[in-house]
Scaffold this active site. Sequence first.
Site, short mmCIF file in Angstrom:
data_model
loop_
_atom_site.label_atom_id
_atom_site.label_comp_id
_atom_site.label_asym_id
_atom_site.label_seq_id
_atom_site.Cartn_x
_atom_site.Cartn_y
_atom_site.Cartn_z
CG PHE A 1 60.53 -17.19 66.10
CD1 PHE A 1 60.10 -17.80 67.27
CD2 PHE A 1 61.36 -17.90 65.25
CE1 PHE A 1 60.50 -19.10 67.58
CE2 PHE A 1 61.77 -19.19 65.55
CZ PHE A 1 61.33 -19.79 66.73
CE LYS B 1 62.58 -7.93 59.06
NZ LYS B 1 61.47 -8.83 59.47
CD GLU C 1 58.96 -12.87 58.88
OE1 GLU C 1 59.79 -12.16 59.50
OE2 GLU C 1 59.30 -13.84 58.19
CB CYS D 1 70.29 -18.95 69.92
SG CYS D 1 70.65 -17.74 71.17
CD GLU E 1 69.47 -23.49 65.34
OE1 GLU E 1 69.20 -22.98 64.24
OE2 GLU E 1 69.75 -22.83 66.35
#
Length: 497
Positions: free
Chosen positions: A150, A174, A177, A282, A382
Amino acid sequence: MAKSVPLFINGEFRESKTSEWVDVTNPATNKVIARLPCSTPDEMQQAVDGALSAFKTWKEVAVPERARLMLRYQHLLKEHHDELATLLSKETGKIILDAKGDVWRGIEVVEQAANIASNMMGEVVENVATDIDTFSVIQPLGVCCGITPFNFPAMIPLWMFPIAIASGNTFILKPSEQVPLTSIRLAELFKEAGAPEGVLQIVHGRKSEVDFLLEHKDIQTISFVGSVSVAQYIYQQGTQHFKRVQAFAGAKNHMVVMPDANKEQVVSNLVGASVGAAGQRCMAISVAVFVGDSKAWIPDLKQAMSKVGPGAWDDDDAGYGPLISKPAKERVLRLIAEGKAQGAACELDGSECSVEGYPDGNWVGPTLFSNVSTDMSIYTEEIFGPVLVCIEVDTLQDAIDLVNRNPYGNGTSIFTANGGAARKYQHEIQVGQVGVNVPIPVPLPFFSFTGWRGSFYGDLHAYGKQAVRFYTETKTVTQRWFDDDIPTGPNMTIQLR
Ligand code: NAD
């Protein structure tokens, strides 16, 4: 009802026939902005079949022509840069400045994809034996596939499909979502740039749709970016089904602060690198390692962090946006509570945070911990939120040992005025991307994005030359031509077309 997100199959944006839908929400309001279909098995199969069929012709398209598609695409992306950034802001909550950066970093990869010919050059050795030459060429693999997270809805899909496609493959994306809208707009512009049908396909869904791709015999590669547990699953499943896999995972990035560093630079860079984009990067710095007397700067850091706050995407005063979802916020709050319970000193607590006009947003304020030890969950996990933890050590060697003991290896930086310290750190650290007085050392796309250890599963990394290697196979030809076969005399004419 909110509009449904289309699939993109064989050049058409079409409504799914599924009965399973997921809400896409605006993280600043938690209002539903779209409905995402979980593609049916039939739609998934159509995406694979179309990509396989498109590959037969696309792989034969001349390399300069493939590069020209990328040039046209780069032009369109630049033209629509602000519009894409606004759309991206709405689905991620990112402030517009971060959203523009997200789009721009993606455009830079498209520029690299336009440079494909020089990265597809093979190798030749003449006279490996008498009259025998050996050369190698690289050729595309077929249908490649990408599963994206995301947090960078433009940049990360653009890490993948432009280079895969410029290398002669076709690609099934893909997207996350949680943020599918930017991907659809990227595909619309790709179509407008002249991409032939089937070369890029977009399907939607979650685990079962990903499983379909991981297991499908006609898919050659899987590029994944996301959390650690899913990255490990993707790597195991994908390789078990004999696919080439690159899986980029989570991180815990340390910035080492030497006492001779420039204090103002340290403080301002630590604030931006830790809470910027709500810490949902990240490569965010989530651990500051203060060496020796530099720990005296923690109060300055606290003061600078307390001046930054979250806000809506179009609020010029906001330092960053909301967390992506309610569960993401709950996770961060849980970790902050554990940090306090486990004995860390919470210098700045962002757990109770509100933004005027947005009572339902997933807001977390800047949070700073000191006195953190390496067994606390705020260090081992994390956090992926605007939370910075500080650890104090005596020497540079202690800092190096600490970072090398951490299982992750995505990014790190050292702030120092001493070249010897910087050299020792850069050389000995077991982390794939190192900044010297640069807090977030993300390489531009003529290099590769080279996370190490627990932050990466695979061999060849994203973008740059390594990505072209990932999306191609090497063929080595050994050839011998015989002098005796060369015609001589007046009949030896070559017809030029
Ligand atoms: P995520 O792992 O939840 O989701 C990533 C993708 O995997 C999504 O498309 C999702 O639909 C799919 N997915 C989720 N669960 C799955 C399952 N069980 N099986 C198969 N597919 C599944 O990650 P996220 O929350 O979207 O992204 C945040 C994470 O990504 C953080 O951990 C961050 O560090 C990491 N990340 C890493 C890099 C890097 O380069 N190393 C870059 C960006 C983000």
